[in-house]
Design a protein around this motif. Structure first.
Motif, PDB file in Angstrom:
ATOM      1  N   ARG A  59       0.818  -1.220   0.000  1.00  0.00           N
ATOM      2  CA  ARG A  59       0.000   0.000   0.000  1.00  0.00           C
ATOM      3  C   ARG A  59       0.854   1.274   0.000  1.00  0.00           C
ATOM      4  O   ARG A  59       0.394   2.324  -0.450  1.00  0.00           O
ATOM      5  N   ALA A  60       2.069   1.155   0.494  1.00  0.00           N
ATOM      6  CA  ALA A  60       2.962   2.320   0.446  1.00  0.00           C
ATOM      7  C   ALA A  60       3.374   2.636  -0.984  1.00  0.00           C
ATOM      8  O   ALA A  60       3.821   3.749  -1.275  1.00  0.00           O
ATOM      9  N   ARG A  61       3.211   1.647  -1.891  1.00  0.00           N
ATOM     10  CA  ARG A  61       3.617   1.816  -3.276  1.00  0.00           C
ATOM     11  C   ARG A  61       2.451   2.073  -4.227  1.00  0.00           C
ATOM     12  O   ARG A  61       2.640   2.629  -5.301  1.00  0.00           O
ATOM     13  N   THR A  62       1.234   1.601  -3.854  1.00  0.00           N
ATOM     14  CA  THR A  62       0.077   1.774  -4.741  1.00  0.00           C
ATOM     15  C   THR A  62      -1.207   1.714  -3.942  1.00  0.00           C
ATOM     16  O   THR A  62      -1.257   1.059  -2.881  1.00  0.00           O
ATOM     17  N   ASP A  63      -2.228   2.356  -4.447  1.00  0.00           N
ATOM     18  CA  ASP A  63      -3.552   2.248  -3.830  1.00  0.00           C
ATOM     19  C   ASP A  63      -4.462   1.329  -4.656  1.00  0.00           C
ATOM     20  O   ASP A  63      -5.667   1.263  -4.417  1.00  0.00           O
ATOM     21  N   CYS A  64      -3.872   0.602  -5.597  1.00  0.00           N
ATOM     22  CA  CYS A  64      -4.640  -0.323  -6.437  1.00  0.00           C
ATOM     23  C   CYS A  64      -4.924  -1.622  -5.682  1.00  0.00           C
ATOM     24  O   CYS A  64      -4.214  -1.983  -4.741  1.00  0.00           O
ATOM     25  N   PRO A  65      -5.964  -2.366  -6.092  1.00  0.00           N
ATOM     26  CA  PRO A  65      -6.315  -3.606  -5.388  1.00  0.00           C
ATOM     27  C   PRO A  65      -5.258  -4.694  -5.554  1.00  0.00           C
ATOM     28  O   PRO A  65      -4.560  -4.755  -6.567  1.00  0.00           O
ATOM     29  N   PHE A  66      -5.147  -5.537  -4.522  1.00  0.00           N
ATOM     30  CA  PHE A  66      -4.257  -6.688  -4.576  1.00  0.00           C
ATOM     31  C   PHE A  66      -4.906  -7.840  -3.821  1.00  0.00           C
ATOM     32  O   PHE A  66      -5.921  -7.659  -3.132  1.00  0.00           O
ATOM     33  N   ALA A  67      -4.339  -9.033  -3.970  1.00  0.00           N
ATOM     34  CA  ALA A  67      -4.851 -10.237  -3.309  1.00  0.00           C
ATOM     35  C   ALA A  67      -3.827 -10.762  -2.311  1.00  0.00           C
ATOM     36  O   ALA A  67      -2.630 -10.481  -2.419  1.00  0.00           O
ATOM     37  N   ILE A  68      -4.311 -11.523  -1.352  1.00  0.00           N
ATOM     38  CA  ILE A  68      -3.447 -12.296  -0.458  1.00  0.00           C
ATOM     39  C   ILE A  68      -3.840 -13.755  -0.603  1.00  0.00           C
ATOM     40  O   ILE A  68      -5.021 -14.098  -0.615  1.00  0.00           O
ATOM     41  N   ASN A  69      -2.835 -14.626  -0.706  1.00  0.00           N
ATOM     42  CA  ASN A  69      -3.055 -16.057  -0.907  1.00  0.00           C
ATOM     43  C   ASN A  69      -2.581 -16.852   0.311  1.00  0.00           C
ATOM     44  O   ASN A  69      -1.497 -16.609   0.839  1.00  0.00           O
ATOM     45  N   LEU A  70      -3.403 -17.815   0.734  1.00  0.00           N
ATOM     46  CA  LEU A  70      -3.066 -18.701   1.846  1.00  0.00           C
ATOM     47  C   LEU A  70      -3.198 -20.164   1.424  1.00  0.00           C
ATOM     48  O   LEU A  70      -3.871 -20.480   0.437  1.00  0.00           O
ATOM     49  N   PHE A  71      -2.552 -21.045   2.177  1.00  0.00           N
ATOM     50  CA  PHE A  71      -2.717 -22.485   2.029  1.00  0.00           C
ATOM     51  C   PHE A  71      -3.750 -22.950   3.056  1.00  0.00           C
ATOM     52  O   PHE A  71      -3.591 -22.687   4.257  1.00  0.00           O
ATOM     53  N   ILE A  72      -4.804 -23.636   2.603  1.00  0.00           N
ATOM     54  CA  ILE A  72      -5.761 -24.223   3.539  1.00  0.00           C
ATOM     55  C   ILE A  72      -5.033 -25.249   4.401  1.00  0.00           C
ATOM     56  O   ILE A  72      -4.283 -26.091   3.899  1.00  0.00           O
ATOM     57  N   GLN A  73      -5.254 -25.185   5.698  1.00  0.00           N
ATOM     58  CA  GLN A  73      -4.523 -26.055   6.623  1.00  0.00           C
ATOM     59  C   GLN A  73      -5.250 -27.372   6.822  1.00  0.00           C
ATOM     60  O   GLN A  73      -6.471 -27.417   7.010  1.00  0.00           O
ATOM     61  N   HIS A  74      -4.504 -28.448   6.774  1.00  0.00           N
ATOM     62  CA  HIS A  74      -5.014 -29.784   7.056  1.00  0.00           C
ATOM     63  C   HIS A  74      -4.455 -30.250   8.408  1.00  0.00           C
ATOM     64  O   HIS A  74      -3.515 -29.642   8.924  1.00  0.00           O
TER      65      HIS A  74
END
Length: 342
Positions: A59-74
């Motif tokens: 966000r310090a570099r852009t105000d454009c949208p972004f995603a965050i990716n996670l691994f579903i935990q087993h």
């Protein structure tokens, strides 16, 4: 950009893939988003504070949208003494070569998913993407209440249907050609090895949510071909590994040289199937000595870090898809402009 994906306001139907472990730097995520695509933070291995810090850096570099990716935990695998000893014997020579001690090793083997998810809620990305399963219902509700677009990952028709039933907004169809970890739900299952073309052809008309095509896509013509076949967007990772902003290490970049990269899938590095450039570790480690994910991933982390420090690709997870051609070494924004000429 079709359907719910249009809510992101992207100029191009492109997601720059989450590449955890280094390549997806804040600079790459921000540059991709600022250029009209959706940059993605690969947060699977990140602590909760690191997730928030990474999002702040974007966000310090852009105000454009972004995603965050996670691994579903087993459920954490149970590693008995015999399995650990096999793994230690199989890697002892590499640790000697790299000057590493025999590691202390115990559970937990990965970050706590619930704590990571809470950090994502605090970070408030435009989209949450995930692999390895279906997001639990309570997490789905919380992400929806936070206004996030929710994107799951499927490697088979059955996984795509399960994701749609769970209520996701879009599905990334990950063909067998894709680099990095295969999004297979069951960590112990064999790989169906379904290619992107077949996976997309089956899903069209049966799955109603927007479909994002991933695997072997490298050029503007590749993008137009899958969009013409019905995909709403594409996800690309390998093509961005050598961009100026990518956090890809020097030995990793060197291993990606040339127009042809010999890749295959392996469990050797993490215990889960993932596609990467062949190297010594991939080719020499006995499959019988590989522990389940995520234990194997934690167990080999010191080897991968030491290989990077030594400048050697021999023991690195060199994730890469099957796409051919020289990789772009300029800015991510220039690459995106080449992929989507005016």
């Amino acid at each position: 950009m079709q359907g719910t994906l249009s809510k992101l306001g992207l100029r191009h139907p492109l997601i720059v893939a989450p590449m955890a472990g280094g390549p997806s730097s804040p600079a790459l995520v921000a540059a991709s988003s600022a250029a009209g695509a959706l940059g993605s933070i690969g947060a699977a291995y990140s602590s909760p504070p690191a997730i928030v810090e990474f999002a702040q850096a974007v966000r310090a570099r852009t105000d454009c949208p972004f995603a965050i990716n996670l691994f579903i935990q087993h459920p954490q695998p149970k590693i008995d003494a015999a399995a650990l000893e096999r793994a230690r014997r199989a890697t002892a020579g590499y640790r000697v070569e790299l000057g590493l001690p025999t590691p202390e090793f115990a559970a937990p083997y990965e970050e706590d998913f619930d704590a990571q998810f809470e950090a994502v809620l605090r970070a408030k990305p435009a989209a949450l993407s995930f692999v390895f399963g279906v997001l639990p219902a309570e997490h789905m509700r919380a992400a929806r209440d936070a206004g996030m677009l929710i994107i799951g990952t499927a490697t088979t028709p059955e996984e795509a249907l399960a994701l749609e039933e769970s209520g996701v907004d879009a599905i990334t169809l990950q063909g067998y050609e894709a680099g990095g970890h295969r999004g297979i739900f069951d960590p112990s299952a064999e790989d169906s090895e379904i290619g992107l073309e077949d996976l997309l052809a089956w899903s069209l008309g049966k799955v109603k949510v927007p479909l994002i095509a991933a695997g072997g896509i490298m050029t503007g013509s590749d993008i137009q071909a899958v969009l013409a076949k019905g995909a709403s967007a594409v996800q690309m990772g390998t093509a961005f590994l050598k961009t100026a902003e990518a956090g890809t290490s020097a030995p990793y970049r060197a291993a990606l040289e040339g127009t042809e990269r010999k890749t295959r899938t392996t469990r050797a590095f993490s215990g889960r199937f993932a596609r990467g450039v062949e190297n010594r570790f991939m080719n020499e480690v006995d499959a019988a000595a590989v522990m389940p994910f995520p234990a194997q991933n934690k167990f080999t982390r010191d080897i991968r870090a030491a290989s990077t420090a030594k400048g050697s690709p021999d023991f690195l997870s060199l994730w890469s898809g099957t796409g051919k051609g020289e990789l772009w070494q300029g800015s991510a924004s220039d690459l995106i402009a080449r992929l989507f000429p005016a």
